[in-house]
Design an enzyme around this catalytic site. Structure first.
Site, mmCIF file in Angstrom:
data_model
loop_
_atom_site.group_PDB
_atom_site.id
_atom_site.type_symbol
_atom_site.label_atom_id
_atom_site.label_comp_id
_atom_site.label_asym_id
_atom_site.label_seq_id
_atom_site.Cartn_x
_atom_site.Cartn_y
_atom_site.Cartn_z
ATOM 1 N N ASN A 112 0.766 -1.350 0.100
ATOM 2 C CA ASN A 112 0.122 0.081 0.029
ATOM 3 C C ASN A 112 1.050 1.110 -0.099
ATOM 4 O O ASN A 112 1.515 1.655 1.180
ATOM 5 C CB ASN A 112 -0.787 0.046 1.390
ATOM 6 C CG ASN A 112 -1.761 1.226 1.408
ATOM 7 O OD1 ASN A 112 -1.814 2.074 0.518
ATOM 8 N ND2 ASN A 112 -2.471 1.460 2.582
ATOM 9 N N TRP A 113 1.015 1.810 -1.031
ATOM 10 C CA TRP A 113 1.968 2.886 -1.309
ATOM 11 C C TRP A 113 1.318 4.150 -0.555
ATOM 12 O O TRP A 113 2.019 5.223 -0.610
ATOM 13 C CB TRP A 113 2.372 3.345 -2.679
ATOM 14 C CG TRP A 113 3.235 2.232 -3.531
ATOM 15 C CD1 TRP A 113 3.526 1.056 -3.072
ATOM 16 C CD2 TRP A 113 3.484 2.082 -4.817
ATOM 17 N NE1 TRP A 113 4.085 0.181 -3.964
ATOM 18 C CE2 TRP A 113 4.415 1.033 -4.982
ATOM 19 C CE3 TRP A 113 3.590 3.151 -5.931
ATOM 20 C CZ2 TRP A 113 4.976 0.722 -6.255
ATOM 21 C CZ3 TRP A 113 4.156 2.937 -6.933
ATOM 22 C CH2 TRP A 113 4.973 1.716 -7.142
ATOM 23 N N LYS A 114 0.191 4.156 -0.295
ATOM 24 C CA LYS A 114 -0.633 5.392 0.158
ATOM 25 C C LYS A 114 -0.355 6.569 -0.739
ATOM 26 O O LYS A 114 -0.178 6.494 -1.902
ATOM 27 C CB LYS A 114 -0.244 5.666 1.429
ATOM 28 C CG LYS A 114 -0.076 4.489 2.482
ATOM 29 C CD LYS A 114 0.080 4.778 3.993
ATOM 30 C CE LYS A 114 -0.005 3.656 4.750
ATOM 31 N NZ LYS A 114 -0.067 3.748 6.106
ATOM 32 N N HIS B 198 -9.609 1.136 4.753
ATOM 33 C CA HIS B 198 -8.371 1.164 5.262
ATOM 34 C C HIS B 198 -8.559 2.419 6.584
ATOM 35 O O HIS B 198 -9.367 3.066 6.355
ATOM 36 C CB HIS B 198 -7.218 1.933 4.581
ATOM 37 C CG HIS B 198 -6.041 1.992 4.834
ATOM 38 N ND1 HIS B 198 -5.429 2.863 5.911
ATOM 39 C CD2 HIS B 198 -4.871 1.065 4.849
ATOM 40 C CE1 HIS B 198 -4.293 2.631 6.107
ATOM 41 N NE2 HIS B 198 -3.842 1.322 5.660
ATOM 42 N N GLU C 66 -6.911 4.792 7.517
ATOM 43 C CA GLU C 66 -6.759 6.419 7.350
ATOM 44 C C GLU C 66 -8.040 6.707 6.142
ATOM 45 O O GLU C 66 -8.423 7.796 6.831
ATOM 46 C CB GLU C 66 -5.380 6.354 6.474
ATOM 47 C CG GLU C 66 -4.233 6.231 7.413
ATOM 48 C CD GLU C 66 -3.066 5.637 6.552
ATOM 49 O OE1 GLU C 66 -3.016 5.635 5.173
ATOM 50 O OE2 GLU C 66 -1.969 5.376 7.222
ATOM 51 N N GLU D 14 -5.409 -4.907 10.627
ATOM 52 C CA GLU D 14 -4.535 -3.846 10.608
ATOM 53 C C GLU D 14 -4.850 -3.011 12.098
ATOM 54 O O GLU D 14 -5.771 -2.015 12.104
ATOM 55 C CB GLU D 14 -4.512 -2.874 9.527
ATOM 56 C CG GLU D 14 -4.226 -3.312 8.463
ATOM 57 C CD GLU D 14 -3.659 -2.521 7.298
ATOM 58 O OE1 GLU D 14 -2.666 -2.622 6.761
ATOM 59 O OE2 GLU D 14 -4.219 -1.502 6.970
ATOM 60 N N GLY E 52 2.066 2.440 10.611
ATOM 61 C CA GLY E 52 3.213 3.603 10.312
ATOM 62 C C GLY E 52 3.659 3.920 11.644
ATOM 63 O O GLY E 52 4.206 5.208 11.649
ATOM 64 N N SER F 204 3.313 -1.955 10.345
ATOM 65 C CA SER F 204 4.682 -1.943 10.416
ATOM 66 C C SER F 204 5.314 -3.371 10.113
ATOM 67 O O SER F 204 6.320 -3.726 10.877
ATOM 68 C CB SER F 204 4.953 -1.332 11.917
ATOM 69 O OG SER F 204 4.374 -0.183 12.023
ATOM 70 N N GLY G 197 2.698 -1.127 4.413
ATOM 71 C CA GLY G 197 2.861 0.461 3.991
ATOM 72 C C GLY G 197 4.276 0.965 3.787
ATOM 73 O O GLY G 197 4.797 0.490 2.761
ATOM 74 N N GLY G 198 4.921 1.552 4.736
ATOM 75 C CA GLY G 198 6.153 1.947 4.594
ATOM 76 C C GLY G 198 7.156 1.166 3.973
ATOM 77 O O GLY G 198 8.102 1.563 2.999
#
Ligand code: PEP
Length: 257
Positions: free
Chosen positions: A10-12, A100, A102, A172, A178, A218, A239-240
């Site tokens: 997930n590159w956001k 998600h 976010e 999640e 994150g 994470s 993600g990251g």
């Protein structure tokens, strides 16, 4: 039952088109074609990067899918700023993330919205990756399983067993996204097992056993192997660590074992 793991990045809201092409190419260059026999991989970049990323992967004949990070449930019309399932299908998206944390937290996405998006995706033959997860307050209260399983029930409302089988659930915990703070393998396994139990109650043992449940929060090259070793964790939503080819590839390699 052996489930094929899925590692989804997930590159956001990261990477311009130029940057997306470079990152996709780096991932493609490092991805051994026969890995796709053992693990499914998807890149979920921002909307504008989907077509360029897909083009790189098609040119390289890599079995790496692309997926979107969100979608709107209506087919077309006066919905300024939204993107339809048909638009994603035309690009060749196989997956789309919905719910998600976010989007739930920053953009007000409700359980009902998640359910409508999942249904629209299934109607358009895309696999929803349905995200669920609790806040730290809910975890501290000791009601994580109830909260997360209620999100699962709401997301699957009115979705029949055949269609449900095409969905992926991503657990999640919000406090782990994150933050660098990962759920322990035991914590993640316990909630993923509770999710599978809920899917069994909603559908059947066979369907629940066949569906993939991912962990996200994470996950990185250092902890992927121990998380993926848990019996009810069938992959990761990353993600990251999906923003660097070397770390994303290392996570894929952990899923091969
Ligand atoms: C995510 O955004 O889905 C996620 C899991 O992020 P991170 O890996 O950065 O915690």
């Amino acid at each position: 039952m052996a489930r094929k793991p899925l590692i989804a990045g997930n590159w956001k809201m990261n990477n311009t088109i130029g940057e997306a092409v470079v990152l996709t190419q780096e991932i493609s260059n490092r991805f051994e074609p026969d890995w796709s026999d053992t693990v499914d991989v998807a890149l979920c970049p921002p909307f504008v990067d989907l077509k360029p990323a897909k083009t790189v992967l098609e040119f390289d004949k890599q079995h790496i899918a692309v997926g979107a990070q969100d979608v709107y449930w209506e087919e077309k019309g006066a919905y300024t700023g939204e993107i339809s399932v048909g638009m994603l299908a035309e690009i060749g998206c196989a997956y789309c993330i919905v719910g998600h944390s976010e989007r739930r937290g920053l953009f007000g996405e409700t359980n009902e919205d998640v359910n409508k998006k999942a249904k629209a995706l299934l109607a358009g033959h895309l696999a929803p990756i349905i995200c669920v997860g609790e806040s730290l307050a809910v975890r501290d209260e000791g009601t994580t399983d109830e909260f997360v399983c209620a999100q699962v029930r709401a997301a699957f409302a009115g979705i029949d067993e055949n269609e449900a089988a095409k969905c992926v659930v991503a657990y999640e915990p919000i406090w782990a996204i994150g933050t660098g703070r990962t759920a322990t393998p035991e914590q993640a396994q316990a909630v993923c097992a509770a999710i599978r139990e809920t899917l069994k109650e909603l559908y059947s043992q066979d369907t629940a056993e066949a569906m993939r449940i991912l962990y996200g929060g994470s996950m990185n090259e250092g902890n992927a192997a121990i998380l993926l070793a848990e019996p009810d964790i069938d992959g990761g939503l990353i993600g990251g660590a999906s923003l660097k080819a070397t770390s994303f590839i290392a996570i894929i390699e952990a899923a091969l074992k």
